[in-house]
Design an enzyme around this catalytic site. Structure first.
Site, PDB file in Angstrom:
ATOM      1  N   ASP A   1       1.312  -1.032   0.152  1.00  0.00           N
ATOM      2  CA  ASP A   1      -0.247  -0.126   0.039  1.00  0.00           C
ATOM      3  C   ASP A   1       0.905   1.262  -0.452  1.00  0.00           C
ATOM      4  O   ASP A   1       2.237   1.395   0.741  1.00  0.00           O
ATOM      5  CB  ASP A   1      -0.954  -0.303   1.065  1.00  0.00           C
ATOM      6  CG  ASP A   1      -2.106   0.899   1.293  1.00  0.00           C
ATOM      7  OD1 ASP A   1      -2.414   1.807  -0.058  1.00  0.00           O
ATOM      8  OD2 ASP A   1      -2.684   0.979   2.114  1.00  0.00           O
TER       9      ASP A   1
ATOM     10  N   GLY B   1      -0.354   5.653  -4.327  1.00  0.00           N
ATOM     11  CA  GLY B   1      -0.182   6.620  -4.515  1.00  0.00           C
ATOM     12  C   GLY B   1      -0.333   8.155  -4.336  1.00  0.00           C
ATOM     13  O   GLY B   1       0.617   8.573  -4.536  1.00  0.00           O
ATOM     14  N   ARG B   2       0.241   7.520  -2.841  1.00  0.00           N
ATOM     15  CA  ARG B   2       0.889   8.775  -1.549  1.00  0.00           C
ATOM     16  C   ARG B   2       2.360   9.229  -1.852  1.00  0.00           C
ATOM     17  O   ARG B   2       2.160  10.164  -2.100  1.00  0.00           O
ATOM     18  CB  ARG B   2       0.439   8.435  -0.089  1.00  0.00           C
ATOM     19  CG  ARG B   2      -1.293   8.615   0.367  1.00  0.00           C
ATOM     20  CD  ARG B   2      -1.433   8.177   1.332  1.00  0.00           C
ATOM     21  NE  ARG B   2      -1.116   6.329   1.991  1.00  0.00           N
ATOM     22  CZ  ARG B   2      -1.512   5.667   2.520  1.00  0.00           C
ATOM     23  NH1 ARG B   2      -1.243   5.972   3.550  1.00  0.00           N
ATOM     24  NH2 ARG B   2      -1.739   4.102   2.039  1.00  0.00           N
TER      25      ARG B   2
ATOM     26  N   ARG C   1      -0.575   9.348 -10.564  1.00  0.00           N
ATOM     27  CA  ARG C   1      -0.298   7.892  -9.384  1.00  0.00           C
ATOM     28  C   ARG C   1       0.122   7.107 -10.249  1.00  0.00           C
ATOM     29  O   ARG C   1       0.699   6.211  -8.992  1.00  0.00           O
ATOM     30  CB  ARG C   1      -1.926   7.651  -9.315  1.00  0.00           C
ATOM     31  CG  ARG C   1      -2.720   8.089  -7.954  1.00  0.00           C
ATOM     32  CD  ARG C   1      -3.961   8.156  -7.517  1.00  0.00           C
ATOM     33  NE  ARG C   1      -4.036   5.964  -7.271  1.00  0.00           N
ATOM     34  CZ  ARG C   1      -4.256   6.244  -5.488  1.00  0.00           C
ATOM     35  NH1 ARG C   1      -3.870   7.610  -5.281  1.00  0.00           N
ATOM     36  NH2 ARG C   1      -4.307   5.232  -5.720  1.00  0.00           N
TER      37      ARG C   1
ATOM     38  N   HIS D   1       2.693   3.653  -9.147  1.00  0.00           N
ATOM     39  CA  HIS D   1       2.483   1.829  -8.627  1.00  0.00           C
ATOM     40  C   HIS D   1       3.909   1.602  -9.743  1.00  0.00           C
ATOM     41  O   HIS D   1       4.374   0.481  -9.706  1.00  0.00           O
ATOM     42  CB  HIS D   1       1.238   2.063 -10.271  1.00  0.00           C
ATOM     43  CG  HIS D   1       0.130   1.983  -9.408  1.00  0.00           C
ATOM     44  ND1 HIS D   1      -0.536   1.780  -7.859  1.00  0.00           N
ATOM     45  CD2 HIS D   1      -0.882   2.992  -9.462  1.00  0.00           C
ATOM     46  CE1 HIS D   1      -1.373   2.172  -7.611  1.00  0.00           C
ATOM     47  NE2 HIS D   1      -1.961   2.453  -8.336  1.00  0.00           N
TER      48      HIS D   1
ATOM     49  N   ASN E   1     -10.380  -3.699  -6.608  1.00  0.00           N
ATOM     50  CA  ASN E   1      -9.815  -2.399  -7.388  1.00  0.00           C
ATOM     51  C   ASN E   1     -10.127  -2.337  -8.072  1.00  0.00           C
ATOM     52  O   ASN E   1     -10.227  -0.771  -9.215  1.00  0.00           O
ATOM     53  CB  ASN E   1      -8.316  -2.294  -7.487  1.00  0.00           C
ATOM     54  CG  ASN E   1      -6.993  -2.476  -6.257  1.00  0.00           C
ATOM     55  OD1 ASN E   1      -6.501  -2.924  -5.651  1.00  0.00           O
ATOM     56  ND2 ASN E   1      -8.042  -1.486  -4.886  1.00  0.00           N
TER      57      ASN E   1
ATOM     58  N   ARG F   1       1.815  -4.685   5.580  1.00  0.00           N
ATOM     59  CA  ARG F   1       1.239  -3.653   5.420  1.00  0.00           C
ATOM     60  C   ARG F   1       1.941  -2.484   5.419  1.00  0.00           C
ATOM     61  O   ARG F   1       2.542  -2.425   6.345  1.00  0.00           O
ATOM     62  CB  ARG F   1      -0.154  -3.636   5.783  1.00  0.00           C
ATOM     63  CG  ARG F   1      -1.149  -2.681   5.538  1.00  0.00           C
ATOM     64  CD  ARG F   1      -2.475  -2.252   5.349  1.00  0.00           C
ATOM     65  NE  ARG F   1      -3.024  -2.055   4.198  1.00  0.00           N
ATOM     66  CZ  ARG F   1      -4.069  -1.898   3.935  1.00  0.00           C
ATOM     67  NH1 ARG F   1      -4.945  -2.577   4.257  1.00  0.00           N
ATOM     68  NH2 ARG F   1      -4.313  -0.802   3.203  1.00  0.00           N
TER      69      ARG F   1
ATOM     70  N   ARG G   1      -5.500  -2.185   8.527  1.00  0.00           N
ATOM     71  CA  ARG G   1      -6.258  -2.822   7.762  1.00  0.00           C
ATOM     72  C   ARG G   1      -5.539  -4.111   6.832  1.00  0.00           C
ATOM     73  O   ARG G   1      -4.965  -3.957   6.890  1.00  0.00           O
ATOM     74  CB  ARG G   1      -7.231  -1.441   6.761  1.00  0.00           C
ATOM     75  CG  ARG G   1      -7.894  -0.731   7.338  1.00  0.00           C
ATOM     76  CD  ARG G   1      -8.858  -0.022   6.284  1.00  0.00           C
ATOM     77  NE  ARG G   1      -8.246   0.892   5.245  1.00  0.00           N
ATOM     78  CZ  ARG G   1      -7.740   1.859   5.061  1.00  0.00           C
ATOM     79  NH1 ARG G   1      -8.027   2.231   6.237  1.00  0.00           N
ATOM     80  NH2 ARG G   1      -6.331   2.126   4.333  1.00  0.00           N
TER      81      ARG G   1
ATOM     82  N   SER H   1      -8.070  -5.127   4.495  1.00  0.00           N
ATOM     83  CA  SER H   1      -8.392  -4.656   3.020  1.00  0.00           C
ATOM     84  C   SER H   1      -8.942  -6.566   2.387  1.00  0.00           C
ATOM     85  O   SER H   1      -8.475  -6.318   1.686  1.00  0.00           O
ATOM     86  CB  SER H   1      -7.182  -4.143   2.415  1.00  0.00           C
ATOM     87  OG  SER H   1      -7.828  -3.305   3.770  1.00  0.00           O
TER      88      SER H   1
ATOM     89  N   GLU I   1       1.343 -14.179  12.495  1.00  0.00           N
ATOM     90  CA  GLU I   1       2.088 -11.953  12.752  1.00  0.00           C
ATOM     91  C   GLU I   1       1.747 -11.181  11.903  1.00  0.00           C
ATOM     92  O   GLU I   1       2.020 -11.094  10.198  1.00  0.00           O
ATOM     93  CB  GLU I   1       3.656 -12.519  13.197  1.00  0.00           C
ATOM     94  CG  GLU I   1       3.424 -13.598  13.859  1.00  0.00           C
ATOM     95  CD  GLU I   1       3.283 -13.465  14.956  1.00  0.00           C
ATOM     96  OE1 GLU I   1       3.058 -12.237  15.568  1.00  0.00           O
ATOM     97  OE2 GLU I   1       2.703 -14.254  15.995  1.00  0.00           O
TER      98      GLU I   1
HETATM   99  C1  FPP Z   1      -2.259   0.228  -3.344  1.00  0.00           C
HETATM  100  O1  FPP Z   1      -1.481   1.288  -3.252  1.00  0.00           O
HETATM  101  C2  FPP Z   1      -1.477  -0.867  -4.143  1.00  0.00           C
HETATM  102  C3  FPP Z   1      -2.631  -0.637  -5.100  1.00  0.00           C
HETATM  103  C4  FPP Z   1      -3.516  -0.716  -5.472  1.00  0.00           C
HETATM  104  C5  FPP Z   1      -1.615  -1.481  -6.715  1.00  0.00           C
HETATM  105  C6  FPP Z   1      -0.355  -2.797  -5.895  1.00  0.00           C
HETATM  106  C7  FPP Z   1       0.393  -2.474  -7.767  1.00  0.00           C
HETATM  107  C8  FPP Z   1       2.034  -2.302  -7.580  1.00  0.00           C
HETATM  108  C9  FPP Z   1       3.106  -2.370  -6.685  1.00  0.00           C
HETATM  109  C10 FPP Z   1       2.356  -2.449  -8.976  1.00  0.00           C
HETATM  110  C11 FPP Z   1       2.451  -3.870  -9.738  1.00  0.00           C
HETATM  111  C12 FPP Z   1       2.316  -4.974  -8.988  1.00  0.00           C
HETATM  112  C13 FPP Z   1       3.367  -6.487  -9.403  1.00  0.00           C
HETATM  113  C14 FPP Z   1       3.074  -7.580  -8.751  1.00  0.00           C
HETATM  114  C15 FPP Z   1       4.289  -5.722 -10.558  1.00  0.00           C
HETATM  115  P1  FPP Z   1      -2.591   2.628  -3.972  1.00  0.00           P
HETATM  116  O2  FPP Z   1      -2.611   2.804  -4.941  1.00  0.00           O
HETATM  117  O3  FPP Z   1      -3.675   2.375  -2.395  1.00  0.00           O
HETATM  118  O4  FPP Z   1      -2.030   4.088  -2.538  1.00  0.00           O
HETATM  119  P2  FPP Z   1      -2.501   5.199  -2.067  1.00  0.00           P
HETATM  120  O5  FPP Z   1      -3.121   3.670  -0.599  1.00  0.00           O
HETATM  121  O6  FPP Z   1      -1.104   5.706  -1.591  1.00  0.00           O
HETATM  122  O7  FPP Z   1      -3.234   5.576  -2.660  1.00  0.00           O
END
Ligand code: FPP
Length: 254
Positions: free
Chosen positions: A28, A31-32, A41, A45, A76, A196, A202, A204, A215
């Site tokens: 997680d 985006g931030r 955003r 990723h 998502n 996490r 959370r 989620s 753990e």
């Molecule tokens: C949550 O962060 C992350 C995701 C919904 C996507 C995770 C994807 C990757 C790490 C990259 C692609 C994956 C692979 C396996 C190559 P968020 O976007 O919710 O962050 P935020 O809470 O800061 O908005």
């Protein structure tokens, strides 16, 4: 003056004690990370994919048996269309770019979730790499894609209901083990540790059944900044936890 241990020293340290067999990560904060830098955003990723590569390498090097990464949840799909499309592109790119490294390192690529909802351009390289790596035994890397823990439990229950209706369900009481055998994660070892990132506390909808006795480690580090030494530090913290599985401390083997 305290010195920061090198990656090699951290690896050597965690290899001295029992490791979690199966680690799950809720990645997680992408985006931030991007928003803090005034970037789209999707750039978060993208940088997060580099963390995926680093953490997978570290897990493989120290000898973790199974690593499960929460890459895209069932929920998502409701994100803005451009973000979903960008994530699908990134997944395809990842599967194509990492193919050689995964195969060279005897990693088995696995996926759990409602995979038939994924676009063909992701499903094709995913299925290909899953097949090509199916005999690999060094580590199993599972991507949770279009995944939800509740959805997984409902799918398992539905399979049992269908078996009962068709008369193929054995006539004996259902046990937690028999139920778990119907989950998408069935052949994987039990989840010992869930990490996490990003300061959110959370679950989620991630590995709800499987994390019953796991753990948990919550870290403030955002996923794009979470690299090998953060992962190794989580393993070291896990190694200092006492896992009691409902027993008292005195009952545990010395
Ligand atoms: C949550 O962060 C992350 C995701 C919904 C996507 C995770 C994807 C990757 C790490 C990259 C692609 C994956 C692979 C396996 C190559 P968020 O976007 O919710 O962050 P935020 O809470 O800061 O908005």
């Amino acid at each position: 003056m305290s010195t920061i241990p090198s990656l090699a020293a951290l690896e050597a340290q965690v290899k001295e004690r029992p490791l979690p067999r199966h680690v799950g990560i809720i990645m997680d904060g992408n985006g931030r990370w991007a928003e803090e830098r005034g970037l789209p955003r999707l750039e978060g990723h993208r940088e997060g994919s580099n963390s995926v590569r680093e953490v997978t390498r570290a897990a493989r090097r120290v000898g973790v048996e199974a690593l499960t990464l929460y890459a895209f949840s069932s929920q998502n799909w409701s994100r803005p269309m451009e973000e979903v499309a960008g994530l699908m592109d990134l997944l395809r790119e990842y599967l194509e770019k990492e193919r050689k490294e995964i195969l060279d390192n005897a990693i088995r690529l696995n996926a759990v979730g409602e995979l038939d909802r994924l676009p063909r351009m992701v499903r094709t390289p995913l299925e290909r790499l899953r097949d090509e790596s199916s005999a690999n035994r060094a580590m199993v890397l599972t991507l949770a894609l279009s995944y939800g823990g509740q959805e997984e439990i409902v799918a398992a229950a539905s399979r049992l209901v269908a078996a009962a209706r068709s008369g193929t369900l054995p006539d004996r009481p259902l046990t937690p083990e028999a139920f778990a055998a119907q989950l998408w994660t069935a052949p994987l070892p039990p989840v010992d540790l869930v990490v996490r990132t990003s300061g959110e506390h959370r679950v989620s909808n991630f590995l709800l059944w499987q994390s019953a006795y796991a753990e948990f480690i919550f870290t403030d580090t955002l996923w794009p900044e979470f690299r090998a030494h953060h992962f190794l530090a989580c393993l070291a913290e896990y190694q200092h936890r006492e896992r009691r599985f409902g027993l008292t401390s005195a009952q545990l083997p010395k």
